[in-house]
Design a protein around this motif. Structure first.
Motif, short mmCIF file in Angstrom:
data_model
loop_
_atom_site.label_atom_id
_atom_site.label_comp_id
_atom_site.label_asym_id
_atom_site.label_seq_id
_atom_site.Cartn_x
_atom_site.Cartn_y
_atom_site.Cartn_z
N GLU A 20 6.27 -4.65 42.14
CA GLU A 20 5.57 -4.51 41.14
C GLU A 20 5.28 -3.41 40.44
OE1 GLU A 20 2.82 -7.33 39.01
OE2 GLU A 20 2.38 -7.40 40.70
N VAL A 21 4.99 -2.47 41.01
CA VAL A 21 4.15 -0.85 40.33
C VAL A 21 5.86 -0.83 39.62
CG1 VAL A 21 2.65 0.32 39.69
CG2 VAL A 21 1.91 -1.26 40.85
N GLN A 22 6.18 -0.51 40.38
CA GLN A 22 7.17 0.61 40.52
C GLN A 22 8.19 -0.13 39.85
OE1 GLN A 22 8.26 3.78 42.33
NE2 GLN A 22 6.05 3.81 42.29
N THR A 23 8.25 -1.47 39.69
CA THR A 23 9.36 -1.69 38.78
C THR A 23 9.07 -1.46 36.86
OG1 THR A 23 9.55 -3.77 40.40
CG2 THR A 23 10.81 -4.20 37.99
N LEU A 24 7.64 -1.94 37.31
CA LEU A 24 6.84 -1.81 36.09
C LEU A 24 7.12 0.32 35.24
CD1 LEU A 24 5.43 -2.82 33.22
CD2 LEU A 24 3.09 -2.84 34.84
N LEU A 25 7.27 0.65 36.24
CA LEU A 25 7.03 2.11 35.69
C LEU A 25 8.14 2.62 35.02
CD1 LEU A 25 4.61 3.92 38.96
CD2 LEU A 25 4.15 3.11 36.22
N ALA A 26 9.48 2.15 36.38
CA ALA A 26 10.78 2.35 36.13
C ALA A 26 11.42 2.18 34.91
CB ALA A 26 11.50 1.96 37.32
N ARG A 27 11.01 0.77 34.32
CA ARG A 27 10.93 0.23 33.01
C ARG A 27 10.60 0.71 32.44
NH1 ARG A 27 10.23 -5.33 34.09
NH2 ARG A 27 7.79 -5.19 33.59
N ILE A 28 9.89 1.69 32.13
CA ILE A 28 8.73 1.99 31.28
C ILE A 28 9.34 3.12 31.17
CG2 ILE A 28 6.85 3.30 30.51
CD1 ILE A 28 4.87 0.84 31.71
N ALA A 29 9.82 3.85 31.72
CA ALA A 29 9.92 5.30 32.42
C ALA A 29 11.51 5.29 31.33
CB ALA A 29 10.08 6.16 33.27
N LEU A 30 11.76 4.39 31.58
CA LEU A 30 13.65 4.30 31.14
C LEU A 30 13.45 4.22 30.21
CD1 LEU A 30 15.86 2.77 34.87
CD2 LEU A 30 15.67 5.31 33.57
N ARG A 31 12.97 3.87 29.26
CA ARG A 31 12.51 3.06 27.96
C ARG A 31 12.26 4.72 26.94
NH1 ARG A 31 7.95 -0.96 26.71
NH2 ARG A 31 7.99 0.10 27.81
N TYR A 32 12.12 5.68 27.72
CA TYR A 32 12.38 6.97 26.83
C TYR A 32 12.77 7.82 26.82
CZ TYR A 32 10.99 11.78 25.65
OH TYR A 32 11.42 12.65 24.70
N ARG A 33 13.77 7.54 25.81
CA ARG A 33 14.79 8.93 24.45
C ARG A 33 14.77 10.07 24.77
NH1 ARG A 33 17.01 5.59 27.94
NH2 ARG A 33 18.40 3.62 27.01
N ALA A 34 14.73 11.33 24.58
CA ALA A 34 14.53 12.13 24.84
C ALA A 34 15.21 12.40 23.64
CB ALA A 34 15.43 13.17 26.06
N PRO A 35 14.19 13.51 22.33
CA PRO A 35 15.03 14.69 21.20
C PRO A 35 15.55 15.38 21.97
CG PRO A 35 12.48 14.34 21.71
CD PRO A 35 13.23 13.49 22.74
N VAL A 36 16.39 15.69 20.84
CA VAL A 36 17.16 16.83 20.80
C VAL A 36 17.04 18.18 20.41
CG1 VAL A 36 19.56 17.87 20.65
CG2 VAL A 36 20.02 15.75 20.85
N ILE A 37 16.93 19.58 20.82
CA ILE A 37 15.63 20.34 20.99
C ILE A 37 16.78 21.56 21.09
CG2 ILE A 37 14.79 22.47 20.96
CD1 ILE A 37 12.44 19.44 22.01
N GLU A 38 17.39 22.33 19.74
CA GLU A 38 18.61 23.35 20.02
C GLU A 38 17.56 24.30 20.89
OE1 GLU A 38 19.83 23.75 16.41
OE2 GLU A 38 20.84 22.33 16.38
N PRO A 39 18.92 25.29 21.66
CA PRO A 39 18.39 26.55 22.47
C PRO A 39 18.16 27.39 21.52
CG PRO A 39 20.12 25.38 23.77
CD PRO A 39 20.28 24.44 22.25
N ARG A 40 17.64 28.52 21.70
CA ARG A 40 17.25 29.21 20.80
C ARG A 40 18.74 30.40 20.11
NH1 ARG A 40 12.31 33.33 21.79
NH2 ARG A 40 11.94 33.26 19.43
#
Length: 148
Positions: free
Chosen positions: A59-79
């Motif tokens: 149950e906790v693994q399913t919840l944690l995975a669902r929360i983690a997969l909701r995150y969308r990373a912003p783009v940061i350009e290399p220097r």
């Protein structure tokens, strides 16, 4: 356990870790990267303590995975993509953070990023580790001299 209001902090911790890793990989903003990485490590550590022995239940693994997969990373350009801005005289990113040598800031950032990685791994979330965090940990572990 699934109704625990503290669990959405996982998305915030992933954002901190991912942004810190992006700044670390981009080669700039070392002080900001260090602060973000430290915050990610602290929040993830608190979550790991909160979950304790329940972290590996289905149950906790399913919840944690669902929360983690909701995150969308912003783009940061290399220097390297920002060279045109730097050539215009805006070299603020080259300044050393307040009294902390660049090498030390990068080393502590890498240490916090590795701690965040290992905490996610101990929670059973290695499959949802942000790609930039994975890359930063590999880079700091394999390519940088170890001073232990």
């Amino acid at each position: 356990m699934s109704s625990n209001p503290d669990l959405p902090k996982l998305a915030l911790a992933l954002e901190y870790a991912d942004l810190a890793a992006a700044l670390y990989l981009a080669g700039g903003s070392d002080h900001a990267a260090r602060l973000l990485a430290a915050a990610a490590e602290e929040v993830l550590g608190d979550l790991a303590k909160l979950l304790g022995p329940h972290a590996h239940s289905d149950e906790v693994q399913t919840l944690l995975a669902r929360i983690a997969l909701r995150y969308r990373a912003p783009v940061i350009e290399p220097r390297s993509h920002m060279q045109s801005r730097l050539s215009e005289g805006r070299a603020l990113d080259h300044a050393e953070p307040r009294g902390l040598p660049m090498g030390e800031a990068r080393q502590s950032t890498a240490a916090y990023l590795r701690a965040a990685w290992y905490t996610l791994e101990s929670m059973g979330l290695e499959s949802v580790v942000p790609a930039r965090l994975r890359k930063a940990v590999e880079l700091s572990t394999i390519c940088e001299p170890w001073s232990g």
